[in-house]
Design an enzyme around this catalytic site. Structure first.
Site, PDB file in Angstrom:
ATOM      1  CB  CYS A 187      43.218  46.552  32.699  1.00 29.05           C
ATOM      2  SG  CYS A 187      42.656  46.553  30.981  1.00 29.05           S
ATOM      3  CG  HIS A 191      41.601  50.884  34.024  1.00 24.30           C
ATOM      4  ND1 HIS A 191      42.980  50.779  33.999  1.00 24.30           N
ATOM      5  CD2 HIS A 191      41.157  50.262  32.899  1.00 24.30           C
ATOM      6  CE1 HIS A 191      43.352  50.132  32.898  1.00 24.30           C
ATOM      7  NE2 HIS A 191      42.267  49.809  32.216  1.00 24.30           N
ATOM      8  CD  GLU A 240      44.138  52.557  36.820  1.00 26.66           C
ATOM      9  OE1 GLU A 240      44.424  52.333  35.622  1.00 26.66           O
ATOM     10  OE2 GLU A 240      43.513  51.743  37.531  1.00 26.66           O
TER      11      GLU A 240
END
Length: 232
Positions: A86, A203, A205
């Site tokens: 990002c 994302h 994660e």
């Protein structure tokens, strides 16, 4: 093996990445403040998401000019993997480590929702755990995520298989409706020419544990860890 997670003023996804690397994937990782000028002892780098320096000037523009980025460039030159997520992707384009630019979403508003992605190549340090053509799910959260590049650059990215992820529908089809930000050719993530730097707007994660709705993103970090183990 140790992976550095870079922290700038305004970074807010660093602890999520640290948790995934240490507690989910099981590798050593450490946050590193932007004023540091030495990444000796690290085998890879993650530049996480957030709003570094409030996105002033342009998203990632100030962070790309901080002292730590010279060390990130050195790590990359050694062939070690560098992952930008990002805002991290924006930083890497501003630092000229990746082609193109990330601009304001086509419909200028903050987009925060799940997206479907198609894996365009599994032959990278970050996607070896995937299958080419696999459709996966990761969330996005950005205002400036529209990938833009000149036609010649887009052609080069396609020819060299540097496009890693594209926004698609649930059936893996590239459509305008599946494109959340107007990115050219539905591009969600790209590699550098040497294939050891990946930037992506979604994302991973936030999609690394099934309790979150998807654990597809974990494979990005697992692939990165495998690459380091095999090569460094």
């Amino acid at each position: 093996m140790k992976i550095a997670i870079i922290q700038f003023g305004g970074t807010n996804c660093d602890m999520d990445v640290l948790h995934v690397l240490k507690d989910v994937v099981g590798v050593d990782a450490e946050t590193v403040w932007y004023k540091e000028e030495n990444l000796t002892g690290f085998d890879g780098v993650v530049v996480p998401g957030g709003f570094s320096y409030g996105d002033y000037l342009r998203a990632g523009a100030i962070a790309a000019r901080t002292p730590i980025m010279d060390s990130v460039k050195k790590i990359a030159a050694e062939g070690k993997p560098v992952l930008g997520i990002c805002n991290g992707f924006q930083v890497l384009t501003e630092a000229r480590l990746l082609a193109g630019a990330l601009t304001t979403n086509e419909y200028p508003k903050f987009r925060c929702h799940w997206t479907n992605l198609r894996v365009e190549t599994a032959d990278t340090p970050f996607t070896s755990k995937f299958r080419k053509g696999e459709v996966i799910r990761m969330p996005i959260a950005h205002m400036e995520g529209k990938f833009y590049a000149e036609e010649s650059t887009l052609a080069e990215l396609d020819e060299n298989e540097q496009v890693v992820f594209r926004y698609v529908d649930e059936k893996g089809r590239v459509t305008d409706e599946a494109n959340p930000n107007g990115s050219l050719e539905n591009i969600a993530g790209i590699l550098n020419a040497s294939r050891n730097i990946l930037g992506l707007m979604p994302h991973p994660e936030r999609a690394s544990e099934s309790i979150l709705g998807s654990d597809d993103g974990r494979k990005v970090f697992e692939s990165m860890a495998d690459y380091i183990t095999e090569n460094f």
